[in-house]
Design a protein around this motif. Structure first.
Motif, PDB file in Angstrom:
ATOM      1  N   THR A   9     -31.064  -5.334 -63.485  1.00 17.15           N
ATOM      2  CA  THR A   9     -31.047  -4.887 -64.886  1.00 17.15           C
ATOM      3  C   THR A   9     -29.638  -4.796 -65.487  1.00 17.15           C
ATOM      4  N   HIS A  10     -28.618  -5.172 -64.700  1.00 15.59           N
ATOM      5  CA  HIS A  10     -27.259  -5.181 -65.289  1.00 15.59           C
ATOM      6  C   HIS A  10     -26.297  -5.981 -64.415  1.00 15.59           C
ATOM      7  N   ILE A  11     -25.791  -7.074 -64.983  1.00 12.93           N
ATOM      8  CA  ILE A  11     -24.850  -7.914 -64.230  1.00 12.93           C
ATOM      9  C   ILE A  11     -23.995  -8.723 -65.206  1.00 12.93           C
ATOM     10  N   HIS A  12     -22.761  -9.020 -64.772  1.00 17.28           N
ATOM     11  CA  HIS A  12     -21.819  -9.811 -65.593  1.00 17.28           C
ATOM     12  C   HIS A  12     -21.606 -11.157 -64.909  1.00 17.28           C
ATOM     13  N   TYR A  13     -22.116 -12.233 -65.505  1.00 18.50           N
ATOM     14  CA  TYR A  13     -21.911 -13.508 -64.813  1.00 18.50           C
ATOM     15  C   TYR A  13     -20.453 -13.976 -64.802  1.00 18.50           C
ATOM     16  N   THR A  44     -25.521  -2.513 -73.105  1.00 20.22           N
ATOM     17  CA  THR A  44     -24.144  -2.026 -73.146  1.00 20.22           C
ATOM     18  C   THR A  44     -23.896  -1.051 -71.997  1.00 20.22           C
ATOM     19  N   HIS A  45     -22.721  -0.428 -72.004  1.00 22.11           N
ATOM     20  CA  HIS A  45     -22.339   0.555 -70.982  1.00 22.11           C
ATOM     21  C   HIS A  45     -22.301   1.948 -71.601  1.00 22.11           C
ATOM     22  N   LEU A  46     -22.575   2.954 -70.777  1.00 21.22           N
ATOM     23  CA  LEU A  46     -22.572   4.337 -71.261  1.00 21.22           C
ATOM     24  C   LEU A  46     -22.161   5.308 -70.164  1.00 21.22           C
ATOM     25  N   THR A  93     -26.888  -4.703 -60.172  1.00 16.62           N
ATOM     26  CA  THR A  93     -25.812  -4.919 -59.196  1.00 16.62           C
ATOM     27  C   THR A  93     -24.458  -4.714 -59.862  1.00 16.62           C
ATOM     28  N   ASP A  94     -24.379  -4.992 -61.186  1.00 12.57           N
ATOM     29  CA  ASP A  94     -23.111  -4.913 -61.923  1.00 12.57           C
ATOM     30  C   ASP A  94     -21.982  -5.701 -61.270  1.00 12.57           C
ATOM     31  N   VAL A  95     -22.300  -6.839 -60.654  1.00 16.81           N
ATOM     32  CA  VAL A  95     -21.219  -7.758 -60.261  1.00 16.81           C
ATOM     33  C   VAL A  95     -20.392  -8.040 -61.510  1.00 16.81           C
TER      34      VAL A  95
HETATM   35 ZN    ZN Z   1     -21.188  -3.598 -66.288  1.00 19.10          ZN
END
Ligand code: ZN
Ligand code: GUN
Length: 441
Positions: free
Chosen positions: A77-81, A232-234, A322-324
């Motif tokens: 549900t959250h990752i940066h390619y 987004t981030h919080l 994972t937020d890679v």
């Molecule tokens: Zn992130």
């Protein structure tokens, strides 16, 4: 009976319905030691015990995967390619980490060739780790998202992504004006949103890189395209939170910066949420917003401990991310193992049952796509993972000493990694097979 049907025989594990409390999850768990999954046109027709199905099927048409465990495809549900190539960057917490490592690497995605190469690599990482759906950050460059959607479309993956929107407190080479941000996002929505299995997420990076004017453009886009996602981030890091308060003194805390611009709600996904105040938990609940819990990232950047128990108590939707590249693995098994340790540090016992729920149906619910993916109910899209439950000598030894499916699943999230992902299927087709080591559309 139908030539176009695909039949798979293996063990199966999934959750047939949503749960509102952790204690309810096990009641919805389904384990078939010997089952038959029937697929047609990329969708699930049925999942039955082999004993019941046996009489009606021609054994020669069955793909025999006995010894393997099939679970629904993992949902990240959250990752940066565009952070794939800087995973594991030493020494910094969030704000310094962004300046020193993240921004320079993201600048490379103005180049379409680089974006295309990295998109292919990124999707291969997801699939080789059993992740079939993700909510993905691109960079500020629209070409980054064009490249990613193009690659995902070839695989017919269910993917939600968006270009980063940011207009301040970042290097000039990564910032844009609110108007440019609006136009580029709009163009991408018109090109990609709801095209096949692709969807668009409006992606303001976080409050510190957003002016009120930019957030107003995000609000406008959400109004014009109400079925898009917001990503987004919080509340990740204490210094970040203090900075947001000083940048937005008129707002009542971090979440209110987003809420004020009507960016909370169903299909709004907030990564981290580690240091929420009482009223922020309440606002997430009242607006039916979702949280992405990213254990490896939170530990790697030293950001803090996510309060799983509180999240259940408040009735807030939550999935695993994972937020890679702040996260240290693409692998959901390893990520669940780290989530367990985050629970341990707070006297919360994250069972394998609960962990696999968050990684599959619960994550799908957090993204508001649990009507399409997340389990093997009839009509669901056929995205799943064929797991080899024990591959290494240590895993084999430990598995032989496990008494039931719960213990085997728990050991999998403690000792497992990408070696356990034998095959990954998307839309009813095998797109990753470990022994071939390549992604095939
Ligand atoms: Zn992130
Ligand atoms: N906050 C703003 N940008 C980022 C990012 O790229 N990664 C993480 N973990 N937090 C952020």
């Amino acid at each position: 009976p139908y030539a176009s049907e695909t039949l798979l025989r293996a063990s199966f594990f999934d959750f047939t319905a949503l749960a509102s409390q952790p204690d309810d999850i096990a009641a919805h768990a389904r384990y078939l030691e010997d089952g038959l999954l029937t697929l047609r046109e990329g969708k699930v027709v049925s999942l039955e015990s082999w004993e019941i199905a046996e009489g009606r099927v021609d054994a020669a048409t069955v793909i025999d995967l006995r010894g393997k465990l099939i679970v629904p495809g993992f949902v990240d549900t959250h990752i940066h390619y565009p952070q794939t190539e800087m995973i594991g960057a030493f020494g910094e917490q969030l704000l310094e980490w962004l300046n020193q490592y993240t921004f320079p690497v993201e600048s490379q995605y103005h180049c379409p060739d680089h974006a295309a190469q990295m998109s292919a690599f990124f999707l291969q990482q997801l699939l080789s780790n059993g992740t079939t759906t993700a909510l993905v950050f691109g960079t500020v460059h629209k070409q980054s998202v064009d490249a990613l959607f193009h690659a995902a479309q070839l695989l017919d993956m269910r993917l939600i992504a968006g270009k980063v929107m940011m207009d301040r407190n970042a290097p000039e080479y990564l910032t844009e004006t609110p108007e440019e941000s609006y136009q580029d996002s709009r163009e991408l929505i018109e090109r990609w949103h709801q095209r096949g299995r692709l969807s668009y997420a409006l992606t303001p990076r976080f409050a510190p890189t957003s002016s009120p004017e930019l957030l107003e453009k995000v609000r406008q886009l959400r109004e014009e395209f109400p079925d898009t996602w917001l990503h987004t981030h919080l509340s990740e890091n204490q210094q970040e939170i203090a900075w947001v308060k000083s940048l937005f003194p008129a707002r009542d805390g971090y979440l209110d910066v987003y809420h004020h611009h009507q960016l909370t709600g169903k299909r709004s996904v907030f990564a981290h949420c580690l240091h929420l105040e009482e009223n922020e938990w309440q606002c997430l609940h009242d607006t039916d917003s979702s949280i992405a819990f990213c254990p490896t990232s939170n530990m790697f950047l030293g950001s803090g401990l996510f309060n799983i128990k509180r999240c259940w108590q408040q009735g807030v939707r939550m999935g695993i991310g994972t937020d890679v590249g702040a996260g240290t693995t693409f692998n959901m098994l390893q990520t669940l193992g780290e989530a367990y340790k985050v629970g341990q540090l707070q006297q919360y016992k994250l069972s394998a049952c609960e962990a696999f729920y968050h990684a599959t149906l619960g994550g799908a619910h957090a993204l508001d796509i649990d009507d399409k993916i997340g389990n093997f109910n009839p009509g669901k899209e056929a995205d799943f993972v064929v797991i080899d439950p024990a591959v290494s000598p240590l895993q084999k030894l430990r598995s032989a000493n496990s008494k039931d499916i719960w213990e085997r699943l728990f050991v999998m999230m403690t000792l497992g990694d990408d070696r356990n992902i034998a095959q990954t299927w998307v839309s009813g087709k095998p797109v990753w097979q470990r022994d071939r080591e390549e992604v095939t559309a």
